[in-house]
Motif scaffolding. Structure first.
Motif, short mmCIF file in Angstrom:
data_model
loop_
_atom_site.label_atom_id
_atom_site.label_comp_id
_atom_site.label_asym_id
_atom_site.label_seq_id
_atom_site.Cartn_x
_atom_site.Cartn_y
_atom_site.Cartn_z
N VAL B 269 0.85 -1.17 0.00
CA VAL B 269 0.00 0.00 0.00
C VAL B 269 0.89 1.23 0.00
CG1 VAL B 269 -1.79 1.28 1.22
CG2 VAL B 269 -1.70 -1.21 1.43
N ALA B 271 0.37 5.44 0.05
CA ALA B 271 -0.55 6.57 0.04
C ALA B 271 0.28 7.83 0.13
CB ALA B 271 -1.49 6.49 1.23
N VAL B 588 -4.08 6.98 -3.08
CA VAL B 588 -3.70 5.66 -2.57
C VAL B 588 -3.59 4.65 -3.70
CG1 VAL B 588 -4.23 3.92 -0.82
CG2 VAL B 588 -5.21 6.20 -0.61
N VAL B 590 -3.29 0.38 -3.84
CA VAL B 590 -3.27 -0.84 -3.03
C VAL B 590 -3.12 -2.04 -3.95
CG1 VAL B 590 -4.52 -2.28 -1.37
CG2 VAL B 590 -4.79 0.20 -1.30
N ALA B 606 -8.04 0.57 0.80
CA ALA B 606 -7.92 1.99 0.45
C ALA B 606 -8.99 2.79 1.17
CB ALA B 606 -8.02 2.16 -1.06
#
Lengths: 366, 633
Positions: B269, B271, B588, B590, B606
């Motif tokens: 992930v 972000a 984001v 993912v 997310a």
């Protein structure tokens, strides 16, 4: 003053030189010994005892010494043999005799005086220069104590005794041809001495001299650190108590065998030249006395003693400054401790006796 | 003695002796000259050499290593520190009976045979006044036990050294990285004088990238030593400059939420804040405990990490290369609009498959029945493949490649986590690339699958997040970065690192942005959107795009059936998003490895991150939330 000294059987010039060395010894020892007063006290006692012995011996006439000579030599030899059986060990060498547990002394010290006495008497019995038979007998007179001492093991003293004997032979005037023959004999016997007489550590010292950096942390360490100490002293030195090599303990045996390096570091080239001048003065005066001795016994004896004294200093300075192997000899009259101070001063006592017991005084012999 | 012998030639004898005395004087003078010559050589000629040697003898330089800088997250949560580690040292000089002392110590704390062996080995090498370590890494209980009995055992000391410690353990370890013993190879590359007295160096992550800043500069003490090496006094000293502290852009709390949201799944992930490129979350799951590496990881732990199929040591967010799948569609659609290949009202009919003219191969749409009539909006919100087969074919591969490169596909992001030379660039194919690397010409079918993010295309999670942020910024591409501030502990000065724009997508029509972003908003907010479940209970808007990337190819007559194939061949689930749509504050990306469809596996992750960032108080189960409840009671 001169007359008074003469009456006391003392020689003014020698006494002045000796006193100078004693004072210098105490000054340097204070620095080299970590500014401890007990070292100074012990050294003072030793020097004072030596001076007393010197004074006493100076009172004995050369004729008396000459009569006692064979006995002194015999006792010295007996004691050397005694060391083999009853000797005390210290630092891996068997050099000392304990007398009723009261004090210890090295019989080799007696031999330092006994051998020149013996040879001087032996050669003076007959016409000079000596021929081959007497020369061979002289070599035996030297060889026996030499072998006994080198086996203790004490390479330095053995060489010194051999040197004192050699000086008598030299002064006795043997022909150069024979002298050279003797030297060749000595050199030829070196390999034999290497294998049969020298201990492992003694061999290593010779090797270390040839290549000191080969073993920088052990045997060569002494040599390198001593050279650094002397070299870093420069012309005028780092000043009293300011020698970093000695004060920070880089220099081993700094108050005994390597004290010359301390003088070099703290007082520089000037200090060492003054020291050498004092040694030259003592040797020169000794040779003068020898040249003007009453008889050939006195001449050979005084000559040998003062030449041995000089060679003593030469070997020590040579080894500390890295031109001779480290043989473990103290710097005469400066280094801390040892019976050598007594013996050396006794030797000067003999020289003074020779100077002051002459029957006919010529004008120039004051 | 016979009298006859006494009658000698006295004159001759005297003359002979005098001659010899003279010769002796000459000898003495010669020997003296040799000595004086030697002294001149040592003290005058070579004085400089020996003076230097003497100085080197007595003066020693002791390095005082700097204290390594700390690492914090953006809110000041400590991520890496230098902690004292206690070891037991014995100074032999002060101990009368070593064996007895060892025995006494062993009765208090555990002393292993290897501890003993090391101790005796070091004892031989070091001076007797130096402390020799017997036990390392003592626990506080062991320290206490020794401390209580210390007065009974002279010569024993507890010595504290600073050791790197990562209090958050597995948390964010792929970002922070770790330090370890300097290797021979590293020693050859760095300035050795800078590392005197330092045992550790950054090996990965921030610890490695910011090594220069974290390390500080070494201090020196010039001391006088004696022949045994004992320090007698300090002559001069230069204090060590401690390393600078780093404040990361990372939000530890948000990172933790992302880690928890991924759960047991492997994945990544990323972000970031679109406008500034600040990386808020950088998760690579599973993770590892960096503390194990500081002392040199033991064989067993290392094997466990290495043999783990999910590869915990692998930084997926940075190095992982995945097919982007449908997440690429908004970018392709924008390319279509911008190049004029399609009009804003362009639409196609989706029968569930697409066929190239003169080819029997069916390029399938994920929806077997087909989407029917599909316009730009529907192509994104319902993720129709057939629309993109046609669009890609019309765009042609090279134009597609060039446009995608503007968003950073196939390009390094320049993140401050790796040397630029080591960062993977991902891959967006072109004719030229295929000719170069495969020695083959480009096939038309390859263009089609490139249009739906399959085929050769590979992206890293960081790239995907960065591209999404660029979209959120309507074309402004900002370099992603992990360090926010560098704090000089000495002066207290904080140096902020400013955003750095990489490029701007040239003159895009605002309506085109609007159209694409609206379509992405519909992915979440339209009742037919693929991620419609995310729109529940949120007071803001999200623009997103789901993606599902095939791990294995499926034959023409086969159907993908998750239940029939091994987990490691399951599709990767992807989701990219930014929110709020009007003024994006977070972007984001993912990836859930083998998680199945993006809408079910990646989108919820997310969603949680966005919710925690934009409306933290509404998240039940949050510590802040629960604290509020307990105070209310």
């Amino acid at each position: 003053m001169v007359a008074l000294l003469h009456k006391l059987h003392l020689d003014g010039i020698l006494l002045a030189g000796i006193t100078a060395l004693c004072v210098l010894s105490l000054i340097v020892l204070y620095s080299a010994g970590g500014q401890q007063t007990d070292i100074l006290i012990k050294q003072s006692i030793r020097l004072f005892s030596g001076l007393i012995v010197m004074f006493i011996i100076a009172q004995l006439s050369p004729q008396l010494l000459r009569v006692w000579t064979p006995w002194i030599y015999a006792v010295g030899l007996a004691l050397l043999i005694g060391v083999i059986f009853y000797g005390t060990q210290a630092k891996g060498a068997q050099r000392w005799l304990d007398i009723f547990g009261l004090f210890r002394f090295q019989p080799s010290e007696i031999m330092k005086l006994a051998l020149p006495l013996m040879l001087a008497r032996f050669f003076s019995e007959y016409e000079l220069p000596p021929g081959w038979p007497r020369l061979i007998f002289a070599v035996i007179l030297i060889g026996v104590p030499f072998t006994l001492i080198i086996r203790q093991p004490d390479l330095g003293t053995a060489l010194l005794i051999a040197a004192s004997g050699f000086f008598v032979i030299f002064l006795a005037g043997i022909r150069w041809k024979m002298l050279i023959g003797l030297l060749i004999l000595g050199i030829a016997s070196l390999p034999a001495a290497w294998y049969f007489l020298l201990h492992e550590y003694q061999k290593r010292r010779v090797i270390t001299l040839l290549d000191p950096e080969s073993d920088p942390l052990n045997a060569g360490w002494h040599s390198i650190q001593a050279k650094i100490a002397i070299g870093s002293g420069g012309a005028y030195g780092k000043g009293w108590l300011n020698g970093t090599q000695s004060q920070l303990e880089f220099l081993p045996e700094r108050h005994t065998d390597f004290i010359f390096a301390v003088i070099g570091e703290e007082f520089g080239f000037m200090g060492l030249v003054i020291l050498l001048s004092v040694y030259l003065l003592l040797t020169g005066r000794g040779l003068y006395i020898a040249a003007h001795g009453q008889d050939s016994f006195s001449k050979m004896l005084a000559g040998s003693l003062c030449l041995t004294f000089f060679i003593y200093a030469f070997v020590n300075i040579g080894m500390v400054s890295g031109i001779l192997p480290i043989v473990g000899l103290p710097l005469p009259l400066i280094s801390y401790g040892g019976t050598s101070i007594i013996t050396l001063l006794a030797g000067f006592g003999i020289i003074m006796s020779i100077q002051t017991h002459k029957k006919i005084f010529r004008h120039e012999d004051f | 003695m016979p009298l006859g012998d006494r009658i000698k030639d006295y004159r001759g004898e005297s003359h002979l002796l005098h001659m010899r005395m003279t010769q002796a004087v000459v000898l003495v003078v010669i020997l003296l000259m040799i000595l004086v010559g030697r002294l001149v050589y040592l003290q005058i000629i070579h004085h400089d050499v020996y003076a230097t040697l003497s100085k080197e003898n007595r003066v020693k330089l002791i390095a005082t290593p700097p204290i390594r800088g700390l690492i914090f997250d953006r809110n000041g949560v400590l991520l890496a520190e230098s902690q004292p580690s206690y070891s037991l040292e014995i100074t032999p000089e002060r101990v009368t009976d070593i064996d007895k002392t060892l025995h006494d110590i062993a009765s208090l704390i555990e002393i292993s045979d290897s501890d003993r062996a090391r101790f005796f080995k070091l004892k031989k090498r070091r001076s007797s006044f130096e402390g020799i370590p017997l036990r390392l890494k003592m626990t506080s209980e062991e320290v206490a036990r020794i401390a209580v009995n210390q007065h009974l055992m002279p010569g024993i000391d507890i010595v504290a050294r600073l050791i790197r410690h990562y209090p958050q353990k597995e948390h964010a370890s792929h970002v922070i990285g770790y330090v370890g013993h300097i290797s021979e190879q590293e020693l050859g590359q760095l300035d050795e004088s800078d590392y005197r007295g330092t045992d550790y160096i950054g090996k990965s992550g921030i610890e490695k990238h910011y090594e220069d800043i974290l390390h500080g500069s070494v201090g020196m003490q010039q001391v006088e030593i004696n022949a045994q090496g004992r320090v007698l006094r300090k002559l001069e000293s230069v204090a060590a400059q401690p390393g600078k502290n780093l404040y990361l852009t990372l939000d530890s709390n948000l990172q933790r939420i992302a880690e928890q949201a991924l759960g047991e799944e492997s994945g990544a992930v990323v972000a970031l804040i679109p406008k500034t490129g600040e990386v808020l979350v950088f998760v690579s799951q599973p993770s590892y405990n960096p503390n194990l590496f500081v002392h040199g990881i033991d064989h067993e732990s290392y094997r466990a990490y290495n043999e783990n199929e999910s590869r915990p040591l692998y930084n997926r967010a940075l190095h992982g290369r995945y097919p982007p799948g449908s997440t690429i569609k908004p970018f392709v659609a924008l390319a279509g609009l911008e190049t004029g290949v399609v009009e804003h009202d362009h639409s196609v009919n989706c029968p569930g498959y697409y066929r190239l003219p003169g080819d029997n191969h069916r390029y399938r749409c994920w929806k077997e029945r087909g989407h029917g009539k599909v316009d730009v909006n529907k192509s994104i919100s319902e993720s129709c493949d057939v629309f993109y087969y046609q669009l890609a074919r019309a765009l042609k591969i090279d134009r597609l490649h060039d446009y995608m490169t503007l968003f950073g596909f196939g390009e390094k992001t320049g993140v401050d986590l790796l040397d630029v030379s080591n960062e993977p660039s991902g891959l967006f194919p072109s004719r030229d690339w295929k000719r170069r690397t495969h020695g083959q010409s480009w096939y038309p079918g390859e263009t089609l699958i490139t249009g739906i993010g399959q085929g050769f295309t590979l992206v890293t999670p960081l790239q995907l997040a960065s591209a999404t942020a660029t979209l959120a910024n309507r074309g402004v591409r900002v370099r992603p970065r992990l360090v926010q501030e560098i704090e000089d502990i000495h002066s207290g000065e904080k140096n902020r690192i400013w955003p750095q724009q990489i490029n701007e997508i040239p003159k895009v029509e605002q309506e085109h942005w609007d159209q694409i972003i609206q379509a992405m908003q519909d992915v979440v907010h339209s009742p037919t959107g693929t991620a419609r479940r995310l729109s529940k209970d949120i007071p803001y808007t999200i623009a997103g795009k789901t993606g599902t990337a095939q791990v294995i190819g499926i034959k023409q007559d086969e159907k993908y059936d998750e239940t029939k194939i091994a987990k490691k061949y399951h599709d990767h689930g992807l989701f990219v998003a930014f929110a709020p749509v009007e003024e994006p504050e977070i972007a984001v990306a993912v990836i859930v490895e083998n998680g199945g469809s993006g809408s079910s596996s990646a989108a919820p992750v997310a969603g949680k991150i966005i919710k925690a960032w934009l409306a933290p108080d509404t998240e039940p189960g949050e510590p802040a939330f629960q604290a509020a409840i307990s105070t209310a009671e």
